[in-house]
Design a protein around this motif. Structure first.
Motif, PDB file in Angstrom:
ATOM      1  N   SER A 149       0.847  -1.183   0.000  1.00  0.00           N
ATOM      2  CA  SER A 149       0.000   0.000   0.000  1.00  0.00           C
ATOM      3  C   SER A 149       0.891   1.245   0.000  1.00  0.00           C
ATOM      4  O   SER A 149       2.114   1.140  -0.104  1.00  0.00           O
ATOM      5  N   SER A 150       0.273   2.389   0.124  1.00  0.00           N
ATOM      6  CA  SER A 150       1.043   3.638   0.160  1.00  0.00           C
ATOM      7  C   SER A 150       0.200   4.712   0.826  1.00  0.00           C
ATOM      8  O   SER A 150      -1.017   4.579   0.965  1.00  0.00           O
ATOM      9  N   LEU A 151       0.862   5.760   1.259  1.00  0.00           N
ATOM     10  CA  LEU A 151       0.181   6.906   1.849  1.00  0.00           C
ATOM     11  C   LEU A 151       0.821   8.175   1.314  1.00  0.00           C
ATOM     12  O   LEU A 151       1.919   8.147   0.754  1.00  0.00           O
ATOM     13  N   THR A 152       0.126   9.263   1.469  1.00  0.00           N
ATOM     14  CA  THR A 152       0.641  10.566   1.053  1.00  0.00           C
ATOM     15  C   THR A 152       0.646  11.499   2.250  1.00  0.00           C
ATOM     16  O   THR A 152      -0.334  11.567   2.999  1.00  0.00           O
ATOM     17  N   VAL A 153       1.743  12.192   2.450  1.00  0.00           N
ATOM     18  CA  VAL A 153       1.878  13.123   3.569  1.00  0.00           C
ATOM     19  C   VAL A 153       1.491  14.525   3.104  1.00  0.00           C
ATOM     20  O   VAL A 153       1.871  14.956   2.005  1.00  0.00           O
ATOM     21  N   VAL A 154       0.723  15.217   3.926  1.00  0.00           N
ATOM     22  CA  VAL A 154       0.284  16.580   3.614  1.00  0.00           C
ATOM     23  C   VAL A 154       0.536  17.457   4.837  1.00  0.00           C
ATOM     24  O   VAL A 154       0.876  16.964   5.911  1.00  0.00           O
ATOM     25  N   ARG A 155       0.351  18.742   4.673  1.00  0.00           N
ATOM     26  CA  ARG A 155       0.451  19.651   5.819  1.00  0.00           C
ATOM     27  C   ARG A 155      -0.937  19.799   6.455  1.00  0.00           C
ATOM     28  O   ARG A 155      -1.932  19.988   5.761  1.00  0.00           O
ATOM     29  N   GLU A 157      -4.046  21.390   8.142  1.00  0.00           N
ATOM     30  CA  GLU A 157      -4.627  22.710   7.908  1.00  0.00           C
ATOM     31  C   GLU A 157      -4.429  23.632   9.108  1.00  0.00           C
ATOM     32  O   GLU A 157      -4.226  24.836   8.952  1.00  0.00           O
ATOM     33  N   LYS A 158      -4.449  23.061  10.316  1.00  0.00           N
ATOM     34  CA  LYS A 158      -4.391  23.881  11.524  1.00  0.00           C
ATOM     35  C   LYS A 158      -3.036  24.529  11.752  1.00  0.00           C
ATOM     36  O   LYS A 158      -2.940  25.727  12.009  1.00  0.00           O
ATOM     37  N   ASP A 159      -1.967  23.715  11.645  1.00  0.00           N
ATOM     38  CA  ASP A 159      -0.647  24.243  11.984  1.00  0.00           C
ATOM     39  C   ASP A 159       0.420  23.995  10.928  1.00  0.00           C
ATOM     40  O   ASP A 159       1.575  24.400  11.100  1.00  0.00           O
ATOM     41  N   GLY A 160       0.057  23.311   9.854  1.00  0.00           N
ATOM     42  CA  GLY A 160       1.035  23.066   8.802  1.00  0.00           C
ATOM     43  C   GLY A 160       1.997  21.938   9.085  1.00  0.00           C
ATOM     44  O   GLY A 160       2.916  21.689   8.301  1.00  0.00           O
ATOM     45  N   GLU A 161       1.787  21.232  10.212  1.00  0.00           N
ATOM     46  CA  GLU A 161       2.663  20.110  10.526  1.00  0.00           C
ATOM     47  C   GLU A 161       2.379  18.950   9.558  1.00  0.00           C
ATOM     48  O   GLU A 161       1.249  18.763   9.113  1.00  0.00           O
ATOM     49  N   PRO A 162       3.399  18.162   9.220  1.00  0.00           N
ATOM     50  CA  PRO A 162       3.186  17.043   8.302  1.00  0.00           C
ATOM     51  C   PRO A 162       2.358  15.937   8.947  1.00  0.00           C
ATOM     52  O   PRO A 162       2.662  15.490  10.055  1.00  0.00           O
ATOM     53  N   VAL A 163       1.303  15.491   8.247  1.00  0.00           N
ATOM     54  CA  VAL A 163       0.452  14.395   8.704  1.00  0.00           C
ATOM     55  C   VAL A 163       0.082  13.540   7.492  1.00  0.00           C
ATOM     56  O   VAL A 163       0.270  13.949   6.346  1.00  0.00           O
TER      57      VAL A 163
END
Length: 570
Positions: A149-155, A157-163
């Motif tokens: 499988s795979s996932l994508t990391v985004v910032r 919305e609240k603080d811009g931290e990578p999730v």
């Protein structure tokens, strides 16, 4: 001395920090041997003020591209929590903790997957691949499970931290919105699908039939006399529609998919109309072309002889919803001839440009045919020959022709598995004119267009089918009015001329004289190349194909369709 002491203190702090685990976002990442990893929460926060409150100003929201470290750290945080069974922590490491918590809880409780090992793979930009291993246990039966499988990391919305950007496909690549992984007694017994000669149809022999076989099981599993086994499967989201459309909507949703069989069920048998030789030929034709789909049927009966897609995840050939481009001119020509607005051998306008409803339409390469006949315009696929007649038509004219004569867009086909029956909505102004040339709101797939050319050839709509209606006594769709003999004769003439001397001539070479064809190219927003369409008949065979982003249909889908017609005629 004070300045030197402060420098020495800073060196000492740096030296001590170098001996501690790296702390990122409140987590300490510790590398383990063999490529494995672990992440441990580090309690406590930044320096506190004397009154106990956190010191410093509020942090600004982080922006900009994610670094490789941020991607790896966010992915590792999520995967480690998931592997440990810490669902709440794993869900908190995503941008949709509620949805993630539901899916990850179901992974254990509904799918009965335990002893999970998650191994990181390759990072490509913001995307992070990983592999999943575990054991599926249900009552006294267990089997190993492994997939990628795979996932994508985004910032965030609240603080811009990578999730982790949450998608159901993170849990398993076959999951869509609302889908669930479930282990238990299968909802429907397995079926052994047979071709028209009685041979078993398998994905090993015919790779693109996976969605078809799933659909056959969904519809005929309980009717074919089989007994369900125990399996891990994807249960698709329930339809949100109700009322008269509820049954059809249920048929149109993707079939549940078996991922792992823990104990075998006893399959029933269901016979299809597929030809083993022509199905093999269809598979071969689409295999070398990306995003290609094709259908072959028999106009005199409606039997589907072959269906194939180069991409196996979705059955575009039966369920696709795409603008058909100029292949729709078969239906539009029937309408114009029906209304007395065109006749095959009469002079018909084909200017460079034609405007209607505020839009300006043009022909490919801005060609024109001064003093040419309607047959010449059809064979060369002149757009303005159709747009110029829009002002003489009612908004619902094309819709009625498609529904009443060609059996399209009524949501009532019953082919044996899920299908999209085409859409020709009532439109006004420029979109209505665009529909005449297969753009606007018109949507079709190869099954629909194979049916259209079949109806043009025989003059009678015969609903395509994959399983004989005698198997389950279902009722096939019919047209509400017949095609007139005048329309039928002229449509045949238009299609034969196009195959012999028009845009379809090169692909159809050597297949005459009992043949006809129409090419099409459909523009799609955001695509560099249009979708290439081609539909044709040869004797008692009819076929249609599309190559998405293939360019001109004569060059992309044309050779695929022609090869199938040739294979079926030899």
């Amino acid at each position: 001395m004070g300045k030197r002491r402060r420098v020495d203190e800073r060196k000492a702090v740096r030296s001590a920090a170098a001996r501690r685990p790296v702390v990122l976002g409140g987590m300490a990442a510790v590398a383990l041997g063999g490529g494995a990893f672990a992440v441990y929460a580090v309690f406590g926060g930044g320096a506190a003020a004397e009154d106990g409150s956190a010191s410093g100003d509020a942090k600004a929201v982080k922006t900009g591209p994610l670094s490789a470290t941020e991607v790896r750290t966010a992915a590792t945080t999520f995967l480690t929590a998931w592997q440990k069974g810490s669902v709440a922590k794993a869900a908190a490491a995503t941008d949709d903790s509620a949805a993630a918590k539901t899916a990850l809880t179901g992974f254990t409780k509904d799918a009965h997957i335990k002893d999970v090992t998650l191994t990181p793979g390759k990072r490509t930009g913001d995307k992070f691949a990983f592999s999943v291993k575990g054991t599926v246990s249900y009552k006294s039966t267990s089997k190993p499970l492994a997939y990628k499988s795979s996932l994508t990391v985004v910032r965030a919305e609240k603080d811009g931290e990578p999730v982790v950007g949450w998608q159901p496909s993170v849990v398993h690549p076959d999951l869509g919105e609302g889908d669930r992984l479930v282990t238990g007694e299968a909802g429907t017994p397995p079926v052994k699908a047979l071709d028209r000669d009685g041979n078993e149809l398998t994905t090993k022999k015919y790779p693109s039939l996976g969605t078809v076989l799933d659909g056959l099981r969904e519809k005929y599993g309980e009717k074919a006399g089989g007994k369900a086994g125990v399996e891990l499967r994807v249960v698709r989201a329930a339809s949100e529609t109700d009322g008269k459309e509820e049954q059809k909507a249920e048929e149109q949703k993707a079939a549940d998919k078996t991922l792992l069989e823990l104990s075998e069920g006893t399959p029933g048998e269901v016979k299809t109309t597929l030809s083993p030789s022509l199905q093999a030929a269809a598979e071969e034709q689409v295999a070398s072309t990306e995003r290609a789909s094709v259908v072959l049927m028999r106009p005199s009966t409606g039997e589907i002889l072959a269906v194939a897609n180069s991409n196996h995840g979705f059955n575009v050939a039966f369920q696709g919803s795409l603008a058909p481009g100029s292949t729709m001119k078969i239906v539009s020509s029937a309408l114009l001839i029906d209304k007395g607005l065109a006749s095959a051998n009469k002079v018909h306008p084909c200017p460079k440009f034609s405007s209607y409803g505020g839009w300006k339409f043009q022909n490919d390469d801005k060609f024109q045919i001064p003093g040419g006949t309607f047959k010449a315009s059809f064979a060369r696929s002149c757009n303005t020959a159709f747009i110029s007649q829009a002002k003489k038509l009612d908004d619902n004219s094309l819709t009625q022709e498609a529904q009443q004569v060609f059996g399209l867009g009524l949501n009532n086909w019953a082919i044996g598995v899920s299908s999209f029956d085409g859409a020709v909505p009532v439109q006004s102004d420029a979109p209505m004119a665009a529909s005449l040339i297969g753009q606007g709101g018109v949507r079709m797939n190869p099954l629909n267009m194979a049916s259209v050319v079949s109806t043009a050839k025989t003059g009678v709509f015969k609903q395509p089918y994959l399983v004989s209606p005698s198997v389950d006594n279902r009722t096939l769709a019919t047209a509400s009015r017949p095609m007139s003999e005048t329309v039928r004769a002229q449509l045949r003439e238009l299609l034969q001329y196009t195959a012999a001397a028009g845009t379809a001539a090169e692909a159809m070479a050597g297949l005459g004289p009992d043949y006809g064809a129409k090419t099409g190219s459909a523009e799609v927003d955001g695509q560099k190349q249009p979708n290439g369409w081609f539909t044709a008949w040869k004797g008692d065979l009819a076929s249609a194909g599309v190559v998405q982003e293939g360019g001109h249909g004569s060059e992309s889908a044309g050779p695929i369709v022609a090869a199938l017609l040739k294979a079926g005629s030899s």
